[in-house]
Each structure stands twice: as structure tokens, then as C-alpha cells.
Design an enzyme around this catalytic site. Structure first.
Site, short mmCIF file in Angstrom:
data_model
loop_
_atom_site.label_atom_id
_atom_site.label_comp_id
_atom_site.label_asym_id
_atom_site.label_seq_id
_atom_site.Cartn_x
_atom_site.Cartn_y
_atom_site.Cartn_z
N GLY A 12 46.18 -17.37 87.71
CA GLY A 12 46.56 -16.60 88.98
C GLY A 12 46.33 -17.75 90.16
N ASP A 13 46.76 -17.24 91.40
CA ASP A 13 46.55 -18.15 92.62
C ASP A 13 47.33 -19.52 92.70
OD1 ASP A 13 45.17 -15.89 93.55
OD2 ASP A 13 43.32 -16.44 92.78
N GLU A 14 48.21 -19.66 91.79
CA GLU A 14 48.67 -20.84 91.70
C GLU A 14 49.75 -21.12 92.93
OE1 GLU A 14 49.24 -18.28 89.63
OE2 GLU A 14 48.64 -18.82 87.66
N LYS A 16 52.20 -18.74 94.13
CA LYS A 16 53.38 -18.30 93.43
C LYS A 16 54.06 -17.37 94.62
CE LYS A 16 50.91 -15.19 91.01
NZ LYS A 16 49.84 -15.99 91.01
N ASN A 38 45.82 -6.04 93.22
CA ASN A 38 45.09 -6.95 92.70
C ASN A 38 45.46 -8.24 93.22
OD1 ASN A 38 46.97 -6.30 91.13
ND2 ASN A 38 45.89 -6.92 89.17
N GLY A 40 47.25 -11.28 95.52
CA GLY A 40 47.08 -11.65 97.10
C GLY A 40 47.97 -12.68 97.01
N HIS A 41 49.01 -12.68 97.70
CA HIS A 41 50.08 -13.91 97.81
C HIS A 41 50.05 -14.18 99.29
CE1 HIS A 41 51.96 -12.27 93.98
NE2 HIS A 41 50.94 -12.64 93.70
N ARG A 143 49.40 8.64 78.96
CA ARG A 143 50.42 9.43 79.41
C ARG A 143 49.68 10.69 80.50
NH1 ARG A 143 51.60 9.49 73.23
NH2 ARG A 143 49.34 9.15 73.51
N GLN A 225 49.39 -12.28 89.33
CA GLN A 225 48.45 -12.87 88.34
C GLN A 225 48.94 -14.15 87.72
OE1 GLN A 225 48.78 -9.17 88.17
NE2 GLN A 225 47.45 -9.31 89.94
N THR A 240 43.67 -8.92 83.26
CA THR A 240 43.87 -7.81 84.12
C THR A 240 44.38 -6.89 83.02
OG1 THR A 240 45.09 -6.94 86.16
CG2 THR A 240 46.44 -8.75 84.72
N LYS A 332 50.07 -27.68 95.48
CA LYS A 332 48.76 -28.07 95.64
C LYS A 332 48.25 -29.38 95.48
CE LYS A 332 45.97 -24.75 97.09
NZ LYS A 332 45.22 -23.38 97.46
N ASP A 334 48.76 -32.17 96.95
CA ASP A 334 47.68 -32.71 98.27
C ASP A 334 46.55 -32.53 98.19
OD1 ASP A 334 49.00 -29.92 98.75
OD2 ASP A 334 47.89 -30.12 100.46
P1 GDP Z 1 49.31 -16.66 94.65
O1 GDP Z 1 48.42 -15.56 94.34
O2 GDP Z 1 49.71 -17.54 93.30
O3 GDP Z 1 50.39 -16.34 95.32
O4 GDP Z 1 48.48 -17.78 95.39
P2 GDP Z 1 47.67 -17.30 96.76
O5 GDP Z 1 48.41 -17.11 97.81
O6 GDP Z 1 46.36 -16.51 96.17
O7 GDP Z 1 46.65 -18.88 96.73
C1 GDP Z 1 47.51 -20.18 96.98
C2 GDP Z 1 46.85 -20.80 98.21
O8 GDP Z 1 47.33 -22.00 98.35
C3 GDP Z 1 47.49 -20.00 99.64
O9 GDP Z 1 46.51 -19.90 100.63
C4 GDP Z 1 48.78 -20.76 99.95
O10 GDP Z 1 48.99 -20.90 101.16
C5 GDP Z 1 48.10 -22.16 99.42
N1 GDP Z 1 49.08 -23.38 99.08
C6 GDP Z 1 50.29 -23.04 98.17
N2 GDP Z 1 50.94 -24.22 98.08
C7 GDP Z 1 50.05 -25.13 98.63
C8 GDP Z 1 50.02 -26.42 98.63
O11 GDP Z 1 51.12 -27.03 98.07
N3 GDP Z 1 49.43 -27.17 99.08
C9 GDP Z 1 48.16 -26.59 99.70
N4 GDP Z 1 47.16 -27.22 100.43
N5 GDP Z 1 48.12 -25.22 100.02
C10 GDP Z 1 48.89 -24.45 99.22
P1 IMO Z 2 47.48 -13.15 92.09
O1 IMO Z 2 48.93 -12.48 92.15
C1 IMO Z 2 43.49 -14.37 90.45
C2 IMO Z 2 41.59 -11.50 88.20
C3 IMO Z 2 39.98 -10.73 88.42
C4 IMO Z 2 39.33 -10.42 87.39
C5 IMO Z 2 40.66 -9.86 86.41
C6 IMO Z 2 40.85 -8.57 86.36
O2 IMO Z 2 47.19 -13.30 93.52
O3 IMO Z 2 47.57 -14.44 91.35
P2 IMO Z 2 41.60 -6.72 87.84
O4 IMO Z 2 41.31 -6.10 89.16
O5 IMO Z 2 43.16 -7.12 87.71
O6 IMO Z 2 41.55 -5.50 86.89
O7 IMO Z 2 40.85 -7.78 87.48
O8 IMO Z 2 41.78 -10.48 86.88
N1 IMO Z 2 42.70 -11.04 88.90
C7 IMO Z 2 43.25 -12.20 89.62
N2 IMO Z 2 42.71 -13.40 89.83
N3 IMO Z 2 44.56 -13.83 91.00
C8 IMO Z 2 45.21 -12.70 90.96
O9 IMO Z 2 46.19 -12.35 91.54
C9 IMO Z 2 44.43 -11.65 90.28
N4 IMO Z 2 44.55 -10.49 90.06
C10 IMO Z 2 43.61 -10.12 89.30
O10 IMO Z 2 39.68 -11.36 89.67
O11 IMO Z 2 38.79 -11.69 86.91
MG MG Z 3 46.65 -14.83 94.78
#
Ligand code: GDP
Ligand code: IMO
Ligand code: MG
Length: 443
Positions: A12-14, A16, A38, A40-41, A143, A225, A240, A332, A334
Site C-alpha cells: 500500500g501507499d505506493e 496509487k 482504511n 488514504g490516497h 451474510r 491497499q 486487510t 518516489k 526522487d
Molecule cells: P496511495 O495510498 O498509494 O495513494 O499513496 P499515499 O497517498 O498514501 O502515499 C503516497 C505519498 O507520496 C503521497 O503523500 C503522495 O503525495 C506522495 N507521492 C506520490 N508520488 C510521489 C513521487 O513521485 N515523489 C514524491 N516525493 N512523493 C510522491
Molecule cells: P492505501 O490504499 C497501507 C494496513 C493496516 C494494517 C492492515 C489491516 O492507502 O494504500 P485494516 O484496517 O485494513 O483491517 O488493516 O492493512 N492497511 C494499509 N496500509 N495503505 C493502505 O491503504 C492500507 N489499508 C490498510 O495498516 O496493517
Molecule cells: Mg495510502
């Protein structure tokens, strides 16, 4: 026109949200197909930051449908909060659609999420976001869940709330937590009250998407995720409760698998994880802290610090295979500026006894299916030169492929060679303009 599914290839948090927003520029609908708030984008547009949890990232583009699909779980109170947030930011919300088949996260799900975690001993806690995701999917599988479409039928809703509350109370009272018991009437009243906000958005989503496809419209299926948090493929039980892999893009949205033509896998240039669970390339040292600081690796949803480590291509390779990834978006890049050398894990070494037990060799190039085996795996690294002279200002100057330093290019080449997929999109900053289609210009 066929659809594109976008998924996270790690934990997650790549990035997306950012990449979805880029692809959404040429889409007619963006559909979330699993998970709930859950997620956070974060998306940054002209310096302004938007944080989305359940509303699809397509909402930030005008004239576009932002669809919460069948496979999602939705907390109506949190949805209202997000709609209010978007209004405050001047974003139109009329085009937000919620599937009548999506399940509702109820207050007792949130409570149970906390209690279930509290009851697990140290080392067994998952570190959930406490948003009620797991308990809501539990009720769905049992269900006894409440679906968004039920909000149209107050009598049925009454029965369902009674069933849900009774079921939750059984668990709560078994633990002697009498003060935490739920009152059916109160839950029902609150739900009926919030339904006024939700009802105007409810549709039969598969039917609607089918209509769009028939009219040659472009659909993006936005995963939340990542593949290693997937309930089947991930590091179970530290996962998850939904399917985060591309195959569910079809069932979770309601379009057929053959309507999906492209699968974009988002890869962060290093690895992060929030919450508990194994992490082979984790850096519990100054380098890890440096990446965390430079990458602002703190959870968008819970603000928890994200654990950081080197890029693990065993994970990405398995993701490519599980998801039929047709293109990678590397983000990321950079953030790694200034670090030299960089280590990249390309395979795991397994001790002979564990290898024998599992009937495998002592070198593993795909991700282990069992945590006991994963615990035995040690990452094998390739050492790469870093791009230590590049700073933020230099990245701001990048306009075309020729501006990408040779060492960054080498890092990308290694990824492509090892996982057998091409990096088509490169992201080197938060903003839309810091994104490159590798066939040419900054997007
Ligand atoms: P998601 O859950 O996959 O949508 O990712 P998140 O938003 O939770 O986390 C990605 C974070 O990296 C966010 O704060 C974005 O603004 C930031 N981000 C995305 N792409 C880049 C990048 O290429 N470089 C940097 N420095 N930040 C980035
Ligand atoms: P995005 O879409 C990173 C993790 C939680 C926990 C596990 C289970 O922003 O990439 P849950 O509340 O889903 O039952 O928690 O999954 N987790 C994430 N980690 N990015 C997320 O979403 C996540 N959504 C859930 O931290 O380890
Ligand atoms: Mg996220």
C-alpha cells in the site's frame, strides 16, 4: 472501450492516488472496487493537497463519475465527512456514485475492530486502521451485512440492524464489556438520519458501468491497499480483509474480466509498510529513518510512521505474475536522491532444511506463501550506484527522458529486467507535472 485496473504492488501507499489522478485525465469514470476508508490516497494539484479515503481519486477531475463499487465497504458517516471536505475544497460531488451492493460499515464494526485488536496478544496484533473494515467484511461473509441499497427499505433496515447489533452485542458482552453494548433503536435512528445524505448517490453500478463500456467510455478501476495486503496473496494474517489484486477489479466493480485490457502496477522505488507483519528488506537504522523523513512516510489515514526498507523485487515480481501487470508506474524515485549505494533485493536465500520441508530450492525468486518460510528467508541484494548529486531542484527541472540521470535509468533497467514488466510511468515528485510517460514527455 476496455477498462484499466490500477493496483498497488507492495504493502500500500505506493502512490496509487497520484497515478490514478493522472490516468483519470482521459477517463470517464474512476471506480473503487474493494476496501473502504482504511485507504488514504493523497493527490497534489497545483500545490493544493487532497486526501481521499473512500471517494475515488477521479473526483478531482470535472465531468467524471467517481464510483464506489460493489466490493467496497462504506462508512456512511465517514462518507458524509469526505463529501463535506470536498465541498469545502470547492469540488463537485454530484458525480459520486455508490453501489447499492456495497456493504455499510456500522458503528459496531468500528468498535469490534478495536476490541478484536485489543484482545490479540503482542506479536499477533495486525495493527489495523480501526476503521471497522475487518468486522464489516466478516458480516458480509456471514451474510448478515447491511448493504447500501437496504437504505431504501426502512422495514428491512430495521430487521438487519437488529440482527447486526445482536450479533455484535453477543461478542461485546462475552468479553464483559457491558458499557460498550449497542442500542438497536439508536443505531437505526442514526442510520436513517445519515441515509438522507447517501441515498441520492446510490445506483446499480455494474449496470451503469456496462452502459459506459457500451458507449465506448474509458473506465479506470482504482485499487486500494496493495498485493501484499490481499487477503489471499498477502502476508496472512497481517493483511486487510479484502482482495486487493487485479482479478477483483472485475468482480468488485461488476464488469467482466475480458473488459479489462490494461493492468497498471504501482511500485514505490523503495518499500514501506504500516502496521504489523513481516518485512524482509526493512531498514531499522538511519537509512530507514532517512527514507521515512525524505519520503514523508507517515500514514495518510492514521498518521502512523511507515516502516521503510529497500526495494524488494521478489515482491514486485510476484505482483507482476499475480496481476497480469501490463505496465508499471514507478513512484518516489526522487526520494532516494542522495543515498549511495542503493540496495535492491532480487531473490531470497532459504536454509536447506526449510527448503527441504517445502520441497523447493535454496534460492527463491517468488514470494513465499507461508510466513514460517518467509521468516527463514534472507534477502539477496544487488548493489546499485545512487544518484547522490540530484536534489529536489534538479528533479523540478526534469522535462523529458533525456533529463533522467544514467544511474536512475540503470535502476529502472534493473527493475524491468528482474520483474519482466516495463516502467511506462515515472513519478518524481508529488505534483501532476512531476510525472513522465516514458515514451516521451512529462505528462
Ligand atoms: P496511495 O495510498 O498509494 O495513494 O499513496 P499515499 O497517498 O498514501 O502515499 C503516497 C505519498 O507520496 C503521497 O503523500 C503522495 O503525495 C506522495 N507521492 C506520490 N508520488 C510521489 C513521487 O513521485 N515523489 C514524491 N516525493 N512523493 C510522491
Ligand atoms: P492505501 O490504499 C497501507 C494496513 C493496516 C494494517 C492492515 C489491516 O492507502 O494504500 P485494516 O484496517 O485494513 O483491517 O488493516 O492493512 N492497511 C494499509 N496500509 N495503505 C493502505 O491503504 C492500507 N489499508 C490498510 O495498516 O496493517
Ligand atoms: Mg495510502
Amino acid at each position: 472501450m476496455p477498462a484499466t485496473v490500477l493496483i498497488g504492488t507492495q504493502w500500500g501507499d505506493e502512490g496509487k492516488g497520484k497515478i490514478t489522478d493522472i490516468l483519470a485525465g482521459s477517463a470517464d469514470a474512476v471506480v473503487r472496487f474493494q476496501g473502504g476508508n482504511n485507504a488514504g490516497h493523497t493527490i497534489v494539484i497545483d500545490g493544493e493537497t487532497f486526501k481521499l479515503h473512500i471517494v475515488p481519486s477521479g473526483v478531482l477531475r470535472d465531468e467524471q463519475r467517481a464510483v464506489i463499487g460493489d466490493g467496497c465497504v462504506v462508512d456512511p458517516w465517514m462518507l458524509k465527512k469526505e463529501l463535506d471536505y470536498l465541498h469545502e475544497k470547492g469540488i463537485q460531488t454530484e458525480n459520486i456514485v455508490l453501489s447499492d451492493r456495497a456493504h455499510l460499515i456500522m458503528p459496531y464494526h468500528r468498535k469490534l475492530d478495536g476490541i478484536q485488536e485489543m484482545n490479540k496478544e503482542e506479536g499477533k496484533k495486525v495493527g489495523t486502521t480501526k476503521r471497522g473494515i475487518g468486522p464489516c467484511y466478516q458480516d458480509k461473509a456471514a451474510r448478515i451485512g447491511i448493504r447500501a441499497g437496504d437504505l431504501r427499505y426502512p422495514n428491512l433496515l430495521g430487521e438487519k440492524v437488529e440482527q447486526g447489533v445482536n450479533n455484535a452485542n453477543l461478542f461485546i458482552s462475552a468479553l464483559g464489556l457491558e458499557n460498550d453494548l449497542f442500542d438497536k433503536k439508536q443505531v437505526l435512528n442514526e442510520l436513517v438520519e445519515i441515509s438522507e445524505v447517501v441515498l441520492p448517490h446510490i445506483r446499480d453500478v455494474p449496470h451503469m458501468l456496462h452502459g459506459l463500456l457500451n458507449n465506448d467510455r474509458n473506465i479506470i478501476l482504482e485499487g486500494a491497499q496493495g498485493a501484499f495486503l490481499d487477503i489471499d496473496k498477502g502476508t496472512y494474517p497481517f493483511v486487510t480483509s479484502s482482495s486487493c489484486t487485479a482479478g477483483y477489479g472485475s468482480s468488485g466493480s461488476g464488469i467482466g474480466p475480458l473488459d479489462i485490457e490494461k493492468v497498471v502496477g504501482v511500485v514505490k522505488a523503495y518499500t514501506t509498510r504500516v502496521g504489523e507483519g513481516p518485512f524482509p528488506t526493512e531498514l531499522k537504522n538511519q537509512i530507514g529513518q532517512m527514507i521515512q523523513k525524505r519520503g514523508h512516510e507517515f500514514g495518510t489515514t492514521t498518521d502512523r510512521p511507515r516502516r521503510c526498507g529497500w526495494l524488494d523485487l521478489v515482491m514486485v515480481r510476484s505482483s507482476v505474475n499475480w496481476n497480469s501487470i501490463t505496465a508499471l508506474a514507478l513512484t518516489k524515485i526522487d526520494v532516494l536522491s542522495g543515498l549511495d549505494p542503493l540496495m535492491v533485493c532480487t531473490e531470497y536465500r532459504i536454509p536447506p532444511d526449510a527448503a527441504e520441508l517445502h520441497g523447493i530450492g535454496t534460492t527463491l525468486r517468488h514470494f513465499p506463501s507461508h510466513l514460517e518460510l518467509l521468516a527463514e528467508a534472507s534477502p539477496v541484494y544487488i548493489k546499485m550506484h545512487g544518484w547522490k548529486d540530484m536534489d529536489n531542484d534538479d528533479w523540478m527541472e526534469v522535462k523529458e527522458t533525456g533529463d533522467i540521470p544514467k544511474r536512475v535509468q540503470d535502476y529502472i533497467d534493473l527493475i524491468e529486467r528482474e520483474v519482466l514488466a516495463n516502467v511506462e510511468i515515472l513519478s518524481f515528485g508529488k505534483g501532476r507535472e512531476q510525472t513522465m510517460d516514458r515514451s516521451g514527455e512529462v505528462i
